[in-house]
Design a protein around this motif. Structure first.
Motif, PDB file in Angstrom:
ATOM      1  N   ILE A  87       0.855  -1.186   0.000  1.00 37.03           N
ATOM      2  CA  ILE A  87       0.000   0.000   0.000  1.00 37.03           C
ATOM      3  C   ILE A  87       0.889   1.234   0.000  1.00 37.03           C
ATOM      4  O   ILE A  87       1.926   1.252   0.652  1.00 37.03           O
ATOM      5  CB  ILE A  87      -0.913   0.034   1.242  1.00 37.03           C
ATOM      6  CG1 ILE A  87      -1.848  -1.184   1.255  1.00 37.03           C
ATOM      7  CG2 ILE A  87      -1.719   1.328   1.313  1.00 37.03           C
ATOM      8  CD1 ILE A  87      -2.547  -1.400   2.568  1.00 37.03           C
ATOM      9  N   VAL A  88       0.475   2.243  -0.741  1.00 29.85           N
ATOM     10  CA  VAL A  88       1.128   3.545  -0.660  1.00 29.85           C
ATOM     11  C   VAL A  88       0.102   4.536  -0.152  1.00 29.85           C
ATOM     12  O   VAL A  88      -1.001   4.643  -0.686  1.00 29.85           O
ATOM     13  CB  VAL A  88       1.716   3.982  -2.019  1.00 29.85           C
ATOM     14  CG1 VAL A  88       2.116   5.451  -2.002  1.00 29.85           C
ATOM     15  CG2 VAL A  88       2.923   3.127  -2.382  1.00 29.85           C
TER      16      VAL A  88
ATOM     17  N   PHE B  49      -5.167   6.375  -0.118  1.00 26.17           N
ATOM     18  CA  PHE B  49      -4.551   5.059  -0.078  1.00 26.17           C
ATOM     19  C   PHE B  49      -4.687   4.377  -1.436  1.00 26.17           C
ATOM     20  O   PHE B  49      -5.791   4.289  -1.970  1.00 26.17           O
ATOM     21  CB  PHE B  49      -5.240   4.185   0.979  1.00 26.17           C
ATOM     22  CG  PHE B  49      -5.277   4.819   2.336  1.00 26.17           C
ATOM     23  CD1 PHE B  49      -4.257   4.611   3.234  1.00 26.17           C
ATOM     24  CD2 PHE B  49      -6.344   5.627   2.709  1.00 26.17           C
ATOM     25  CE1 PHE B  49      -4.283   5.196   4.497  1.00 26.17           C
ATOM     26  CE2 PHE B  49      -6.390   6.208   3.972  1.00 26.17           C
ATOM     27  CZ  PHE B  49      -5.359   5.999   4.864  1.00 26.17           C
ATOM     28  N   ILE B  50      -3.563   3.877  -1.964  1.00 24.05           N
ATOM     29  CA  ILE B  50      -3.602   3.145  -3.230  1.00 24.05           C
ATOM     30  C   ILE B  50      -2.847   1.829  -3.081  1.00 24.05           C
ATOM     31  O   ILE B  50      -1.943   1.704  -2.255  1.00 24.05           O
ATOM     32  CB  ILE B  50      -3.031   3.976  -4.405  1.00 24.05           C
ATOM     33  CG1 ILE B  50      -1.621   4.493  -4.108  1.00 24.05           C
ATOM     34  CG2 ILE B  50      -3.979   5.136  -4.731  1.00 24.05           C
ATOM     35  CD1 ILE B  50      -0.972   5.239  -5.289  1.00 24.05           C
ATOM     36  N   ALA B  51      -3.233   0.858  -3.888  1.00 28.48           N
ATOM     37  CA  ALA B  51      -2.622  -0.473  -3.834  1.00 28.48           C
ATOM     38  C   ALA B  51      -2.782  -1.118  -5.214  1.00 28.48           C
ATOM     39  O   ALA B  51      -3.266  -0.492  -6.158  1.00 28.48           O
ATOM     40  CB  ALA B  51      -3.290  -1.315  -2.762  1.00 28.48           C
ATOM     41  N   GLY B  52      -2.393  -2.378  -5.304  1.00 29.71           N
ATOM     42  CA  GLY B  52      -2.664  -3.155  -6.502  1.00 29.71           C
ATOM     43  C   GLY B  52      -1.562  -3.165  -7.539  1.00 29.71           C
ATOM     44  O   GLY B  52      -1.617  -3.936  -8.488  1.00 29.71           O
ATOM     45  N   GLY B  53      -0.572  -2.335  -7.394  1.00 32.27           N
ATOM     46  CA  GLY B  53       0.528  -2.322  -8.357  1.00 32.27           C
ATOM     47  C   GLY B  53       1.839  -2.562  -7.643  1.00 32.27           C
ATOM     48  O   GLY B  53       1.889  -2.674  -6.419  1.00 32.27           O
ATOM     49  N   ASP B  54       2.913  -2.643  -8.429  1.00 29.61           N
ATOM     50  CA  ASP B  54       4.220  -2.755  -7.794  1.00 29.61           C
ATOM     51  C   ASP B  54       4.599  -1.392  -7.207  1.00 29.61           C
ATOM     52  O   ASP B  54       3.946  -0.382  -7.472  1.00 29.61           O
ATOM     53  CB  ASP B  54       5.279  -3.274  -8.772  1.00 29.61           C
ATOM     54  CG  ASP B  54       5.490  -2.366  -9.975  1.00 29.61           C
ATOM     55  OD1 ASP B  54       5.435  -1.124  -9.845  1.00 29.61           O
ATOM     56  OD2 ASP B  54       5.749  -2.906 -11.062  1.00 29.61           O
TER      57      ASP B  54
ATOM     58  N   LEU C 284       4.210   4.508  -6.634  1.00 27.63           N
ATOM     59  CA  LEU C 284       4.895   5.782  -6.391  1.00 27.63           C
ATOM     60  C   LEU C 284       4.740   6.734  -7.579  1.00 27.63           C
ATOM     61  O   LEU C 284       4.659   7.946  -7.395  1.00 27.63           O
ATOM     62  CB  LEU C 284       6.364   5.549  -6.061  1.00 27.63           C
ATOM     63  CG  LEU C 284       6.615   4.947  -4.676  1.00 27.63           C
ATOM     64  CD1 LEU C 284       8.093   4.616  -4.490  1.00 27.63           C
ATOM     65  CD2 LEU C 284       6.123   5.878  -3.571  1.00 27.63           C
ATOM     66  N   THR C 285       4.667   6.198  -8.785  1.00 24.21           N
ATOM     67  CA  THR C 285       4.401   7.032  -9.958  1.00 24.21           C
ATOM     68  C   THR C 285       3.025   7.681  -9.825  1.00 24.21           C
ATOM     69  O   THR C 285       2.865   8.875 -10.065  1.00 24.21           O
ATOM     70  CB  THR C 285       4.478   6.193 -11.255  1.00 24.21           C
ATOM     71  OG1 THR C 285       5.825   5.731 -11.416  1.00 24.21           O
ATOM     72  CG2 THR C 285       4.063   6.996 -12.475  1.00 24.21           C
TER      73      THR C 285
ATOM     74  N   THR D 255       3.998   1.085   2.565  1.00 23.59           N
ATOM     75  CA  THR D 255       3.656   0.214   3.679  1.00 23.59           C
ATOM     76  C   THR D 255       2.920  -1.014   3.154  1.00 23.59           C
ATOM     77  O   THR D 255       2.938  -1.287   1.957  1.00 23.59           O
ATOM     78  CB  THR D 255       2.829   1.015   4.729  1.00 23.59           C
ATOM     79  OG1 THR D 255       2.637   0.220   5.889  1.00 23.59           O
ATOM     80  CG2 THR D 255       1.515   1.502   4.174  1.00 23.59           C
ATOM     81  N   ASP D 256       2.262  -1.742   4.015  1.00 22.61           N
ATOM     82  CA  ASP D 256       1.471  -2.902   3.585  1.00 22.61           C
ATOM     83  C   ASP D 256       0.295  -3.104   4.535  1.00 22.61           C
ATOM     84  O   ASP D 256       0.136  -2.385   5.514  1.00 22.61           O
ATOM     85  CB  ASP D 256       2.328  -4.164   3.474  1.00 22.61           C
ATOM     86  CG  ASP D 256       2.998  -4.555   4.773  1.00 22.61           C
ATOM     87  OD1 ASP D 256       2.329  -4.514   5.830  1.00 22.61           O
ATOM     88  OD2 ASP D 256       4.184  -4.906   4.748  1.00 22.61           O
ATOM     89  N   GLU D 257      -0.494  -4.105   4.234  1.00 22.00           N
ATOM     90  CA  GLU D 257      -1.710  -4.380   5.009  1.00 22.00           C
ATOM     91  C   GLU D 257      -1.438  -4.706   6.470  1.00 22.00           C
ATOM     92  O   GLU D 257      -2.302  -4.527   7.323  1.00 22.00           O
ATOM     93  CB  GLU D 257      -2.472  -5.560   4.401  1.00 22.00           C
ATOM     94  CG  GLU D 257      -3.063  -5.287   3.057  1.00 22.00           C
ATOM     95  CD  GLU D 257      -3.693  -6.530   2.465  1.00 22.00           C
ATOM     96  OE1 GLU D 257      -4.810  -6.406   1.936  1.00 22.00           O
ATOM     97  OE2 GLU D 257      -3.083  -7.614   2.532  1.00 22.00           O
ATOM     98  N   ALA D 258      -0.239  -5.180   6.771  1.00 21.87           N
ATOM     99  CA  ALA D 258       0.078  -5.585   8.135  1.00 21.87           C
ATOM    100  C   ALA D 258       0.473  -4.421   9.040  1.00 21.87           C
ATOM    101  O   ALA D 258       0.622  -4.604  10.246  1.00 21.87           O
ATOM    102  CB  ALA D 258       1.204  -6.619   8.119  1.00 21.87           C
ATOM    103  N   ALA D 259       0.629  -3.218   8.473  1.00 23.24           N
ATOM    104  CA  ALA D 259       1.029  -2.066   9.285  1.00 23.24           C
ATOM    105  C   ALA D 259       0.001  -1.842  10.399  1.00 23.24           C
ATOM    106  O   ALA D 259      -1.205  -1.916  10.167  1.00 23.24           O
ATOM    107  CB  ALA D 259       1.155  -0.822   8.426  1.00 23.24           C
ATOM    108  N   GLU D 260       0.517  -1.561  11.587  1.00 29.62           N
ATOM    109  CA  GLU D 260      -0.359  -1.394  12.736  1.00 29.62           C
ATOM    110  C   GLU D 260      -1.141  -0.090  12.713  1.00 29.62           C
ATOM    111  O   GLU D 260      -2.201   0.016  13.312  1.00 29.62           O
ATOM    112  CB  GLU D 260       0.451  -1.501  14.023  1.00 29.62           C
ATOM    113  CG  GLU D 260       0.979  -2.894  14.249  1.00 29.62           C
ATOM    114  CD  GLU D 260       1.766  -3.018  15.540  1.00 29.62           C
ATOM    115  OE1 GLU D 260       1.548  -2.194  16.445  1.00 29.62           O
ATOM    116  OE2 GLU D 260       2.577  -3.941  15.626  1.00 29.62           O
ATOM    117  N   SER D 261      -0.593   0.924  12.040  1.00 29.79           N
ATOM    118  CA  SER D 261      -1.308   2.187  11.949  1.00 29.79           C
ATOM    119  C   SER D 261      -0.866   2.946  10.700  1.00 29.79           C
ATOM    120  O   SER D 261       0.124   2.598  10.060  1.00 29.79           O
ATOM    121  CB  SER D 261      -1.084   3.043  13.204  1.00 29.79           C
ATOM    122  OG  SER D 261       0.264   3.420  13.307  1.00 29.79           O
ATOM    123  N   ILE D 262      -1.600   3.982  10.392  1.00 33.39           N
ATOM    124  CA  ILE D 262      -1.289   4.824   9.239  1.00 33.39           C
ATOM    125  C   ILE D 262      -0.027   5.615   9.542  1.00 33.39           C
ATOM    126  O   ILE D 262       0.207   6.031  10.668  1.00 33.39           O
ATOM    127  CB  ILE D 262      -2.479   5.749   8.945  1.00 33.39           C
ATOM    128  CG1 ILE D 262      -3.678   4.890   8.524  1.00 33.39           C
ATOM    129  CG2 ILE D 262      -2.141   6.777   7.873  1.00 33.39           C
ATOM    130  CD1 ILE D 262      -4.977   5.622   8.456  1.00 33.39           C
TER     131      ILE D 262
END
Length: 108
Positions: free
Chosen positions: A4-5, A59-64, A69-70, A90-97
């Motif tokens: 996740i970015v 929040f964005i996800a789904g790409g490398d 970052l682009t 970061t990723d889904e496992a991060a405890e907080s934003i």
């Protein structure tokens, strides 16, 4: 685990916005732009954007990582978006934003 970015944009009023108008028109502009980037870059808006401290976070996800970052860099470079944006990788496992590796935006 999904990467996740987080795109952190300083919560500052837009330029030349009349006092009696919504002071953050760039929020909707960013949301619309992210919808366009979903199709163009094959990413996804991961969660609802939210106000956190003095920033508005998208929040964005789904790409490398490079693709995410682009997308974040393109958001930060939009006309009307306040300067000082940054991304958190970061990723889904991060405890907080706000936990992860910080990247200054836009990326040159």
């Amino acid at each position: 685990m999904s990467q996740i970015v987080e795109i952190h944009v300083p919560l500052l009023p837009g330029k030349d916005v009349p006092q009696d108008s919504f002071q953050f028109p760039w929020i909707e502009q960013v949301e619309d732009h992210l919808i366009d980037l979903e199709d163009e870059l094959d990413i996804e808006v991961y969660d609802e954007a939210e106000e956190i401290d003095d920033s508005y976070v998208f929040f964005i996800a789904g790409g490398d990582e490079q693709t995410l970052l682009t997308a974040a860099s393109r958001v930060a470079a939009l006309d009307g978006v306040p300067p000082g944006s940054f991304a958190m990788v970061t990723d889904e496992a991060a405890e907080s934003i706000g936990m992860g590796r910080r990247v200054t935006l836009p990326i040159p």
